[in-house]
Scaffold this motif. Sequence first.
Motif, PDB file in Angstrom:
ATOM      1  N   SER A   6       0.836  -1.198   0.000  1.00 52.78           N
ATOM      2  CA  SER A   6       0.000   0.000   0.000  1.00 52.78           C
ATOM      3  C   SER A   6       0.874   1.252   0.000  1.00 52.78           C
ATOM      4  O   SER A   6       2.073   1.200   0.300  1.00 52.78           O
ATOM      5  CB  SER A   6      -0.896   0.000   1.242  1.00 52.78           C
ATOM      6  N   ARG A   7       0.268   2.366  -0.326  1.00 54.31           N
ATOM      7  CA  ARG A   7       0.984   3.655  -0.287  1.00 54.31           C
ATOM      8  C   ARG A   7       1.533   3.907   1.114  1.00 54.31           C
ATOM      9  O   ARG A   7       2.664   4.365   1.264  1.00 54.31           O
ATOM     10  CB  ARG A   7       0.053   4.780  -0.725  1.00 54.31           C
ATOM     11  N   SER A   8       0.768   3.590   2.139  1.00 55.20           N
ATOM     12  CA  SER A   8       1.233   3.778   3.518  1.00 55.20           C
ATOM     13  C   SER A   8       2.460   2.918   3.806  1.00 55.20           C
ATOM     14  O   SER A   8       3.408   3.382   4.458  1.00 55.20           O
ATOM     15  CB  SER A   8       0.126   3.442   4.517  1.00 55.20           C
ATOM     16  N   ASP A   9       2.453   1.665   3.323  1.00 57.80           N
ATOM     17  CA  ASP A   9       3.615   0.799   3.504  1.00 57.80           C
ATOM     18  C   ASP A   9       4.840   1.380   2.800  1.00 57.80           C
ATOM     19  O   ASP A   9       5.943   1.383   3.356  1.00 57.80           O
ATOM     20  CB  ASP A   9       3.350  -0.607   2.960  1.00 57.80           C
ATOM     21  N   ASP A  10       4.650   1.872   1.556  1.00 55.85           N
ATOM     22  CA  ASP A  10       5.758   2.480   0.821  1.00 55.85           C
ATOM     23  C   ASP A  10       6.297   3.700   1.559  1.00 55.85           C
ATOM     24  O   ASP A  10       7.516   3.861   1.699  1.00 55.85           O
ATOM     25  CB  ASP A  10       5.320   2.891  -0.591  1.00 55.85           C
ATOM     26  N   LEU A  11       5.409   4.562   2.027  1.00 53.83           N
ATOM     27  CA  LEU A  11       5.839   5.766   2.752  1.00 53.83           C
ATOM     28  C   LEU A  11       6.666   5.396   3.979  1.00 53.83           C
ATOM     29  O   LEU A  11       7.736   5.968   4.218  1.00 53.83           O
ATOM     30  CB  LEU A  11       4.633   6.612   3.175  1.00 53.83           C
ATOM     31  N   LEU A  12       6.183   4.443   4.745  1.00 53.80           N
ATOM     32  CA  LEU A  12       6.885   4.040   5.958  1.00 53.80           C
ATOM     33  C   LEU A  12       8.246   3.436   5.624  1.00 53.80           C
ATOM     34  O   LEU A  12       9.252   3.760   6.265  1.00 53.80           O
ATOM     35  CB  LEU A  12       6.039   3.058   6.764  1.00 53.80           C
ATOM     36  N   GLU A  13       8.302   2.579   4.608  1.00 57.86           N
ATOM     37  CA  GLU A  13       9.578   1.961   4.246  1.00 57.86           C
ATOM     38  C   GLU A  13      10.582   3.007   3.770  1.00 57.86           C
ATOM     39  O   GLU A  13      11.765   2.969   4.144  1.00 57.86           O
ATOM     40  CB  GLU A  13       9.385   0.884   3.186  1.00 57.86           C
TER      41      GLU A  13
END
Length: 138
Positions: free
Chosen positions: A2-9
């Motif tokens: 997800s976009r949230s996962d990408d942002l966090l990574e």
Amino acid sequence: MSRSDDLLEIQQVLARYAVTITQGDIEGLIAVFTPDGTYSAFGDTYTLDVFPDLVAAAPKGLFLTGLPVLEIDGDTATGTQPLCFVEHSSHDMRIGYYTDTLERTPDGWRIKTRRMTFIRRNGDHDSGIPHAFERSQG
């Protein structure tokens, strides 16, 4: 992902850059880049093979970074991240920001290009003053 996962990574990769360079962990620092990654400052662009020498020649201290502003487009991203560097012995500061491109790799998100922009007391924004660091001729 997800976009949230990408942002966090991506935020974790950028945080790892700041922590590893602060701690003098060159191996950890190199690991946040793609194999063909580059760093630009002081009027030049440095490949990872000379990055350890550049870091060794630089002042030591705390690299304090803020949250990046990121634009993600599939497996690539661009971003800008504020920086305050505090030199360890004098506590003199340098402020500015990084402008990055990132790629999703088999090992996760990595920095492909990182460009430093310094903010001067007079308000100018520039890539830094060319300095005494010389690439080894070999």
